[in-house]
Motif scaffolding. Structure first.
Motif, PDB file in Angstrom:
ATOM      1  N   GLN A   5       0.823  -1.208   0.000  1.00 27.37           N
ATOM      2  CA  GLN A   5       0.000   0.000   0.000  1.00 27.37           C
ATOM      3  C   GLN A   5       0.855   1.255   0.000  1.00 27.37           C
ATOM      4  O   GLN A   5       0.522   2.251  -0.633  1.00 27.37           O
ATOM      5  CB  GLN A   5      -0.921   0.000   1.220  1.00 27.37           C
ATOM      6  CG  GLN A   5      -1.868  -1.168   1.241  1.00 27.37           C
ATOM      7  CD  GLN A   5      -2.480  -1.394   2.615  1.00 27.37           C
ATOM      8  OE1 GLN A   5      -2.111  -0.767   3.600  1.00 27.37           O
ATOM      9  NE2 GLN A   5      -3.425  -2.317   2.674  1.00 27.37           N
ATOM     10  N   ASP A   6       1.968   1.193   0.750  1.00 27.83           N
ATOM     11  CA  ASP A   6       2.876   2.332   0.842  1.00 27.83           C
ATOM     12  C   ASP A   6       4.198   1.840   1.424  1.00 27.83           C
ATOM     13  O   ASP A   6       4.353   0.655   1.716  1.00 27.83           O
ATOM     14  CB  ASP A   6       2.281   3.465   1.693  1.00 27.83           C
ATOM     15  CG  ASP A   6       1.831   3.006   3.070  1.00 27.83           C
ATOM     16  OD1 ASP A   6       2.451   2.079   3.640  1.00 27.83           O
ATOM     17  OD2 ASP A   6       0.852   3.572   3.591  1.00 27.83           O
ATOM     18  N   ILE A   7       5.143   2.736   1.615  1.00 21.58           N
ATOM     19  CA  ILE A   7       6.463   2.350   2.113  1.00 21.58           C
ATOM     20  C   ILE A   7       6.381   1.768   3.524  1.00 21.58           C
ATOM     21  O   ILE A   7       7.097   0.829   3.860  1.00 21.58           O
ATOM     22  CB  ILE A   7       7.461   3.537   2.042  1.00 21.58           C
ATOM     23  CG1 ILE A   7       8.897   3.059   2.339  1.00 21.58           C
ATOM     24  CG2 ILE A   7       7.065   4.636   3.002  1.00 21.58           C
ATOM     25  CD1 ILE A   7       9.486   2.186   1.285  1.00 21.58           C
ATOM     26  N   ASP A   8       5.492   2.301   4.350  1.00 22.48           N
ATOM     27  CA  ASP A   8       5.349   1.773   5.712  1.00 22.48           C
ATOM     28  C   ASP A   8       4.861   0.326   5.691  1.00 22.48           C
ATOM     29  O   ASP A   8       5.335  -0.511   6.458  1.00 22.48           O
ATOM     30  CB  ASP A   8       4.388   2.637   6.536  1.00 22.48           C
ATOM     31  CG  ASP A   8       4.958   4.013   6.841  1.00 22.48           C
ATOM     32  OD1 ASP A   8       6.203   4.133   6.906  1.00 22.48           O
ATOM     33  OD2 ASP A   8       4.158   4.955   7.006  1.00 22.48           O
ATOM     34  N   HIS A   9       3.920   0.036   4.809  1.00 20.65           N
ATOM     35  CA  HIS A   9       3.418  -1.327   4.663  1.00 20.65           C
ATOM     36  C   HIS A   9       4.552  -2.256   4.228  1.00 20.65           C
ATOM     37  O   HIS A   9       4.718  -3.359   4.763  1.00 20.65           O
ATOM     38  CB  HIS A   9       2.259  -1.347   3.660  1.00 20.65           C
ATOM     39  CG  HIS A   9       1.679  -2.699   3.435  1.00 20.65           C
ATOM     40  ND1 HIS A   9       1.325  -3.148   2.186  1.00 20.65           N
ATOM     41  CD2 HIS A   9       1.390  -3.714   4.292  1.00 20.65           C
ATOM     42  CE1 HIS A   9       0.838  -4.375   2.283  1.00 20.65           C
ATOM     43  NE2 HIS A   9       0.868  -4.738   3.552  1.00 20.65           N
ATOM     44  N   ALA A  10       5.352  -1.811   3.275  1.00 14.39           N
ATOM     45  CA  ALA A  10       6.478  -2.614   2.791  1.00 14.39           C
ATOM     46  C   ALA A  10       7.498  -2.853   3.904  1.00 14.39           C
ATOM     47  O   ALA A  10       7.977  -3.976   4.098  1.00 14.39           O
ATOM     48  CB  ALA A  10       7.142  -1.926   1.605  1.00 14.39           C
ATOM     49  N   GLN A  11       7.826  -1.817   4.646  1.00 17.63           N
ATOM     50  CA  GLN A  11       8.808  -1.954   5.723  1.00 17.63           C
ATOM     51  C   GLN A  11       8.299  -2.887   6.823  1.00 17.63           C
ATOM     52  O   GLN A  11       9.054  -3.705   7.346  1.00 17.63           O
ATOM     53  CB  GLN A  11       9.163  -0.587   6.299  1.00 17.63           C
ATOM     54  CG  GLN A  11      10.001   0.243   5.352  1.00 17.63           C
ATOM     55  CD  GLN A  11      10.243   1.656   5.855  1.00 17.63           C
ATOM     56  OE1 GLN A  11       9.441   2.216   6.606  1.00 17.63           O
ATOM     57  NE2 GLN A  11      11.346   2.243   5.417  1.00 17.63           N
ATOM     58  N   THR A  12       7.037  -2.790   7.156  1.00 16.92           N
ATOM     59  CA  THR A  12       6.457  -3.667   8.175  1.00 16.92           C
ATOM     60  C   THR A  12       6.489  -5.113   7.710  1.00 16.92           C
ATOM     61  O   THR A  12       6.864  -6.017   8.461  1.00 16.92           O
ATOM     62  CB  THR A  12       5.007  -3.239   8.498  1.00 16.92           C
ATOM     63  OG1 THR A  12       5.035  -1.911   9.010  1.00 16.92           O
ATOM     64  CG2 THR A  12       4.366  -4.171   9.508  1.00 16.92           C
ATOM     65  N   TRP A  13       6.106  -5.337   6.451  1.00 16.43           N
ATOM     66  CA  TRP A  13       6.099  -6.693   5.913  1.00 16.43           C
ATOM     67  C   TRP A  13       7.501  -7.289   5.924  1.00 16.43           C
ATOM     68  O   TRP A  13       7.706  -8.429   6.360  1.00 16.43           O
ATOM     69  CB  TRP A  13       5.538  -6.705   4.489  1.00 16.43           C
ATOM     70  CG  TRP A  13       5.361  -8.101   3.965  1.00 16.43           C
ATOM     71  CD1 TRP A  13       4.260  -8.883   4.082  1.00 16.43           C
ATOM     72  CD2 TRP A  13       6.340  -8.876   3.272  1.00 16.43           C
ATOM     73  NE1 TRP A  13       4.482 -10.106   3.503  1.00 16.43           N
ATOM     74  CE2 TRP A  13       5.757 -10.130   2.995  1.00 16.43           C
ATOM     75  CE3 TRP A  13       7.640  -8.644   2.852  1.00 16.43           C
ATOM     76  CZ2 TRP A  13       6.429 -11.137   2.323  1.00 16.43           C
ATOM     77  CZ3 TRP A  13       8.325  -9.651   2.186  1.00 16.43           C
ATOM     78  CH2 TRP A  13       7.716 -10.883   1.925  1.00 16.43           C
ATOM     79  N   VAL A  14       8.491  -6.538   5.472  1.00 12.54           N
ATOM     80  CA  VAL A  14       9.872  -7.035   5.429  1.00 12.54           C
ATOM     81  C   VAL A  14      10.392  -7.287   6.846  1.00 12.54           C
ATOM     82  O   VAL A  14      11.023  -8.311   7.113  1.00 12.54           O
ATOM     83  CB  VAL A  14      10.793  -6.068   4.654  1.00 12.54           C
ATOM     84  CG1 VAL A  14      12.255  -6.443   4.828  1.00 12.54           C
ATOM     85  CG2 VAL A  14      10.414  -6.049   3.182  1.00 12.54           C
ATOM     86  N   THR A  15      10.115  -6.398   7.770  1.00 13.89           N
ATOM     87  CA  THR A  15      10.549  -6.579   9.155  1.00 13.89           C
ATOM     88  C   THR A  15       9.958  -7.856   9.743  1.00 13.89           C
ATOM     89  O   THR A  15      10.666  -8.647  10.376  1.00 13.89           O
ATOM     90  CB  THR A  15      10.147  -5.362  10.009  1.00 13.89           C
ATOM     91  OG1 THR A  15      10.795  -4.207   9.482  1.00 13.89           O
ATOM     92  CG2 THR A  15      10.536  -5.550  11.459  1.00 13.89           C
ATOM     93  N   ASP A  16       8.668  -8.077   9.529  1.00 11.93           N
ATOM     94  CA  ASP A  16       8.016  -9.288  10.032  1.00 11.93           C
ATOM     95  C   ASP A  16       8.601 -10.540   9.383  1.00 11.93           C
ATOM     96  O   ASP A  16       8.826 -11.550  10.048  1.00 11.93           O
ATOM     97  CB  ASP A  16       6.507  -9.242   9.783  1.00 11.93           C
ATOM     98  CG  ASP A  16       5.799  -8.202  10.629  1.00 11.93           C
ATOM     99  OD1 ASP A  16       6.406  -7.684  11.596  1.00 11.93           O
ATOM    100  OD2 ASP A  16       4.626  -7.902  10.311  1.00 11.93           O
ATOM    101  N   TRP A  17       8.857 -10.478   8.081  1.00 16.52           N
ATOM    102  CA  TRP A  17       9.400 -11.633   7.371  1.00 16.52           C
ATOM    103  C   TRP A  17      10.807 -11.970   7.863  1.00 16.52           C
ATOM    104  O   TRP A  17      11.123 -13.138   8.103  1.00 16.52           O
ATOM    105  CB  TRP A  17       9.419 -11.372   5.861  1.00 16.52           C
ATOM    106  CG  TRP A  17       9.890 -12.572   5.096  1.00 16.52           C
ATOM    107  CD1 TRP A  17       9.136 -13.621   4.673  1.00 16.52           C
ATOM    108  CD2 TRP A  17      11.236 -12.855   4.702  1.00 16.52           C
ATOM    109  NE1 TRP A  17       9.925 -14.539   4.032  1.00 16.52           N
ATOM    110  CE2 TRP A  17      11.226 -14.095   4.035  1.00 16.52           C
ATOM    111  CE3 TRP A  17      12.439 -12.185   4.844  1.00 16.52           C
ATOM    112  CZ2 TRP A  17      12.367 -14.676   3.512  1.00 16.52           C
ATOM    113  CZ3 TRP A  17      13.589 -12.770   4.322  1.00 16.52           C
ATOM    114  CH2 TRP A  17      13.544 -13.998   3.665  1.00 16.52           C
ATOM    115  N   VAL A  18      11.643 -10.973   8.033  1.00 11.87           N
ATOM    116  CA  VAL A  18      13.009 -11.207   8.515  1.00 11.87           C
ATOM    117  C   VAL A  18      12.982 -11.800   9.922  1.00 11.87           C
ATOM    118  O   VAL A  18      13.736 -12.727  10.231  1.00 11.87           O
ATOM    119  CB  VAL A  18      13.850  -9.910   8.459  1.00 11.87           C
ATOM    120  CG1 VAL A  18      15.167 -10.061   9.202  1.00 11.87           C
ATOM    121  CG2 VAL A  18      14.096  -9.505   7.006  1.00 11.87           C
ATOM    122  N   CYS A  19      12.099 -11.317  10.766  1.00 16.57           N
ATOM    123  CA  CYS A  19      11.959 -11.867  12.116  1.00 16.57           C
ATOM    124  C   CYS A  19      11.559 -13.340  12.042  1.00 16.57           C
ATOM    125  O   CYS A  19      12.159 -14.192  12.709  1.00 16.57           O
ATOM    126  CB  CYS A  19      10.944 -11.062  12.909  1.00 16.57           C
ATOM    127  SG  CYS A  19      10.732 -11.659  14.595  1.00 16.57           S
TER     128      CYS A  19
END
Length: 101
Positions: A5-19
């Motif tokens: 949806q936006d950069i924040d959505h992308a950053q949240t998704w990547v952070t969750d995936w890396v975790c």
């Protein structure tokens, strides 16, 4: 995820995936342990628990095995796109003592 949806959505998704990738995903190249367990050393406790379970099953059903199974340990050197010499980490001696009794 399809489209972010936006950069924040992308950053949240990547952070969750890396975790998830580092703390929950069990890597075949690490003998089924997580990168986090390799980093903090807790893989040794997990290996001991696995070995105890394997030993108990072997004792209960020895005819199902050619020899007593041993837990697979992670490689001594984990790399990305580099040669791995195939050596494996060893379980601490105290774990072997606990398992054999």
């Amino acid at each position: 995820p399809g489209v972010f949806q936006d950069i924040d959505h992308a950053q949240t998704w990547v952070t969750d995936w890396v975790c998830w990738y580092n703390t929950e995903h069990r890597h075949s190249a690490l003998a089924g342990y997580t990168p986090a367990s390799m980093h903090d050393g807790s893989w040794t406790q997990q290996a001991a628990a696995r070995q105890q379970a394997m030993h108990a099953h072997y004792r209960a059903h020895p005819r199902r095995y050619r020899q007593e199974p041993t837990v697979l340990t992670p490689p001594a050197r984990a790399t990305i796109n580099l040669a791995n010499d195939g050596s494996r980490l060893k379980l601490p001696p105290t774990i072997h003592t606990l398992i054999s009794h």
